[in-house]
Enzyme design. Structure first.
Site, PDB file in Angstrom:
ATOM      1  N   LYS A  81       0.798  -1.232   0.000  1.00  0.00           N
ATOM      2  CA  LYS A  81       0.000   0.000   0.000  1.00  0.00           C
ATOM      3  C   LYS A  81       0.832   1.284   0.000  1.00  0.00           C
ATOM      4  O   LYS A  81       0.377   2.314  -0.487  1.00  0.00           O
ATOM      5  CB  LYS A  81      -0.941   0.005   1.215  1.00  0.00           C
ATOM      6  CG  LYS A  81      -2.055  -1.020   1.145  1.00  0.00           C
ATOM      7  CD  LYS A  81      -3.007  -0.857   2.315  1.00  0.00           C
ATOM      8  CE  LYS A  81      -4.176  -1.814   2.243  1.00  0.00           C
ATOM      9  NZ  LYS A  81      -5.160  -1.578   3.316  1.00  0.00           N
ATOM     10  N   ASP A 118     -10.195   2.969   2.513  1.00  0.00           N
ATOM     11  CA  ASP A 118     -10.310   2.355   3.836  1.00  0.00           C
ATOM     12  C   ASP A 118     -11.076   3.244   4.810  1.00  0.00           C
ATOM     13  O   ASP A 118     -11.914   2.766   5.574  1.00  0.00           O
ATOM     14  CB  ASP A 118      -8.928   2.040   4.399  1.00  0.00           C
ATOM     15  CG  ASP A 118      -8.306   0.797   3.785  1.00  0.00           C
ATOM     16  OD1 ASP A 118      -9.062  -0.069   3.300  1.00  0.00           O
ATOM     17  OD2 ASP A 118      -7.061   0.682   3.779  1.00  0.00           O
TER      18      ASP A 118
END
Length: 296
Positions: A81, A118
């Site tokens: 990420k 997220d």
């Protein structure tokens, strides 16, 4: 057959996306994205793509997405990420502030944009499961300071939490996160020590566990909930198992609880819509299908 050829064979010329990680076999993203593909009768594919945690391997991934006509993008899980950031053409402002990307969207001109959904997924699941919780009513306690915590802390600051108490086993990491994400103005991020975690629950309206403690094959989260108000919401982003020790303990004393499956489901919505078109929402049927895939 290498993983790229396998994915192309599975897609069979259809538009496709995939979950990218190392390892990636455990991911339930294919189950949740596949539910929407079937529900909306989209002739597309969502697969798995194992990519080693090496710069050359990530460069190969980016080149593959750019040059493959029916590639629409991908999701990213550990450990990619952060490392993917310098390889993309654009990073949207939310992902830039968080410092991590979990979604890549291929644009019409073939360029790649990094996004982070997220925080969106976290807040949507919170609103759905605890609609009475209001961000401006009191302090929030967040346990952990990893990648998920960065997205969650950023989203909580964005919705106006007045004080966020951040606690991590490595205090220096929490301090760095707090410095990076404290907004200008009156909101505060207060970093506490791990030994203080139970005391810091006093007066909190929301407790969030972003650590791996309580996850299957990991130690349990040791915390005393005595000082946590009974009106507070307890949110554990772990989803294997769905009912962690923390949630069971909180539920037994009357706290409203939110498990990690909702965040997983909701964070997938923006990516699906960008890759495949239809607007989607999370349903009880989808939750049941993904929970069954988890064996829950």
């Amino acid at each position: 057959m290498n993983p790229y050829d396998t994915l192309l064979a599975e897609a069979a010329g259809r538009p496709f996306a995939a979950i990218v990680g190392w390892p990636v076999e455990h991911s339930r993203s294919p189950a949740l994205q596949g539910f929407w593909l079937k529900q909306h009768h989209v002739d597309g594919h969502y697969g798995r793509l194992p990519v080693k945690p090496e710069r050359a391997a990530l460069e190969e991934l980016v080149a593959f997405l750019r040059k493959t006509p029916n590639a629409r993008g991908c999701n990213l899980t550990l450990p990619h990420k952060v490392e993917i950031l310098p390889l993309l053409d654009r990073i949207d402002p939310v992902a830039r502030r968080i410092g991590a990307v979990n979604t890549i969207v291929k644009q019409a001109d073939g360029t790649l944009e990094g996004r982070n959904t997220d925080g969106f997924g976290f807040l949507e699941a919170l609103k759905y499961n605890a609609p009475h919780w209001m961000p401006d009513t009191g302090p929030v306690v967040v346990l952990g300071a990893g990648g998920a915590a960065r997205a969650i802390v950023s989203s909580l600051m964005d919705v106006g939490v007045p004080e966020l108490r951040l606690v991590n086993r490595t205090r220096g990491t929490a301090i760095d996160l707090g410095v990076a994400l404290t907004p200008p103005g009156g909101q505060r991020i207060v970093v506490g020590s791990w030994d203080e975690r139970s005391e810091l629950l006093d007066g909190a309206t929301l407790l969030v566990n972003t650590t791996s403690l309580g996850m299957k094959d990991q130690p349990g989260l040791d915390i005393d909930l005595a000082k946590l108000p009974h009106e507070a919401v307890v949110y554990d982003i772990v989803y294997v198992p769905l009912e962690t020790y923390l949630l069971a303990a909180a539920r037994s004393r009357g706290n409203r609880c939110v498990d990690g499956l909702g965040m997983l489901l909701h964070q997938g919505r923006p990516g699906f819509e960008a890759w495949f078109g239809p607007r989607v929402d999370v349903s009880a049927a989808q939750r049941h299908a993904v929970a069954a895939d988890l064996g829950a």
